[in-house]
Scaffold this active site. Structure first.
Site, PDB file in Angstrom:
ATOM      1  N   HIS A  65       0.869  -1.167   0.000  1.00  0.00           N
ATOM      2  CA  HIS A  65       0.000   0.000   0.000  1.00  0.00           C
ATOM      3  C   HIS A  65       0.909   1.220   0.000  1.00  0.00           C
ATOM      4  O   HIS A  65       1.940   1.221   0.671  1.00  0.00           O
ATOM      5  CB  HIS A  65      -0.904   0.024   1.234  1.00  0.00           C
ATOM      6  CG  HIS A  65      -1.822  -1.149   1.328  1.00  0.00           C
ATOM      7  ND1 HIS A  65      -2.083  -1.811   2.517  1.00  0.00           N
ATOM      8  CD2 HIS A  65      -2.545  -1.800   0.378  1.00  0.00           C
ATOM      9  CE1 HIS A  65      -2.926  -2.805   2.300  1.00  0.00           C
ATOM     10  NE2 HIS A  65      -3.213  -2.825   1.008  1.00  0.00           N
ATOM     11  N   GLU A  72      -3.356  -3.581  -4.796  1.00  0.00           N
ATOM     12  CA  GLU A  72      -4.768  -3.517  -5.145  1.00  0.00           C
ATOM     13  C   GLU A  72      -5.299  -2.084  -5.035  1.00  0.00           C
ATOM     14  O   GLU A  72      -6.158  -1.767  -4.215  1.00  0.00           O
ATOM     15  CB  GLU A  72      -5.587  -4.497  -4.296  1.00  0.00           C
ATOM     16  CG  GLU A  72      -5.896  -4.252  -2.867  1.00  0.00           C
ATOM     17  CD  GLU A  72      -4.799  -3.909  -1.899  1.00  0.00           C
ATOM     18  OE1 GLU A  72      -5.145  -3.716  -0.740  1.00  0.00           O
ATOM     19  OE2 GLU A  72      -3.616  -3.788  -2.262  1.00  0.00           O
TER      20      GLU A  72
END
Length: 350
Positions: free
Chosen positions: A250, A288
């Protein structure tokens, strides 16, 4: 015409190269390492070190490493070095810095060089940590998380140091809170709140063995927050069939003056490089981002991430981004880049 340039190394030493008239001379902190004639070939150079006598000259490991570092850092077109008339140091062959070609020469390959921890990895890696199954028989025990500086490399294209260190809650809470409450970051992370909420968030991650929290720095100025996680223990696992040692990321850039594609190329390559160096068993890095975050997805694709598909988390529509280890080291994006040092002597070997 002779040209001289210097590349700083993370351990404080300085690698200096003098090029011209078809030759290369290398030294570290003024200590001569190598003098060699150079001849361009497709995808690289032939290096013939100066010989003393008629027998093959021994090539010290530090000289081979310095040549590979200089040439692979500054010239993205250079993929291999062919060493002529040398006796390779056995340690260089064992490490993979040099490869025997079966014809009496030795080869340094760019994709092998950047997989060596070198001075970039500032904390010992965990490749040797045993793969021990937890009680469920599916997931692994993860090693203790490292603290302090983990990675450092000078980026000649930017003229800046890029480094990664572990997050310190007491030292970094204020900037983490400020970054998370920035409207641009809030739109994608949705983690705004006060200091109490963010301390609880970071303390939860500190206690979670599958996540390493990181601060990215340019010239030691904190500018970004990253989370590196073991994909098999993460919520992404059902969507990407991760291997035991695959990792995910992230990413959050908090300081406005460190935004831009040139900066992303530097820090994203450093972040991925660190994960692949930290554990040589890591075969893929996944991420993602929100499927509508076209800018970030574009940056990732420019470094070799593939957008495999989209899927739904409870809180967002996500794009599955995947970077294969072999693909990364084959291209070495952000590691081997054109720079002023390369441009100054790009014709010096002919």
């Amino acid at each position: 015409m002779t040209s001289s340039h210097t590349l700083p190394l993370p351990d404080g030493r300085r690698l200096t190269a003098e090029t011209g008239s078809g030759g290369l001379r290398l030294s570290i902190d003024g200590r001569p390492l190598l003098s060699a004639a150079c001849e361009p070939i497709e995808g690289g150079l032939v290096l013939a070190p100066d010989l003393v006598g008629e027998r093959p000259a021994p090539l010290a490991m530090d000289a081979a490493w310095a040549a590979a570092c200089w040439l692979f850092t500054g010239d993205p077109a250079c993929r291999r070095l062919v060493w002529r008339g040398i006796e390779p140091d056995p340690a260089s062959l064992r490490s993979g810095l040099l490869l025997a070609d079966g014809e009496g020469d030795a080869i340094s390959r760019r994709d092998a060089f950047w997989q060596l921890p070198g001075p970039w990895l500032r904390c010992p890696g965990i490749t040797g940590y045993p793969a021990i199954a937890r009680g469920d028989g599916v997931h692994l025990h993860r090693p203790p998380k490292p603290a302090g500086e983990l990675y450092r490399r000078f980026d000649p294209a930017l003229g800046l140091w890029i480094s990664l260190r572990s997050l310190d809650i007491d030292d970094d809470l204020e900037r983490f809170n400020r970054w998370q409450n920035t409207p641009r970051v809030l739109a994608f992370w949705q983690e705004g709140g006060d200091f109490l909420r963010h301390r609880a968030y970071l303390e939860g991650l500190a206690a979670d063995p599958h996540v390493q929290t990181l601060i990215g720095c340019f010239d030691d100025e904190p500018f970004a927050y990253f989370e590196a996680y073991w994909a098999k223990e993460d919520r992404i696992a059902p969507f990407c069939a991760p291997g035991d040692h695959d990792r995910g990321i992230h990413m959050l850039v908090g300081e406005e003056h460190h935004r831009g594609p040139h900066k992303v190329r530097s820090w994203l390559s450093a972040l991925v490089h660190w994960m692949f160096l930290d554990d040589a068993r890591t075969g893929r890095v996944v991420s993602e981002p929100r499927a509508d975050n076209a800018r970030m997805i574009g940056h990732m694709q420019s470094l070799g991430f593939l957008r495999e598909r989209e899927f739904d988390f409870p809180h967002k529509r996500a794009a599955l981004m995947v970077l294969d280890r072999r693909d990364f080291f084959d291209r070495c994006p952000g590691l081997s880049e054109p720079s002023t040092m390369a441009a100054a002597h790009e014709n010096s070997y002919v």
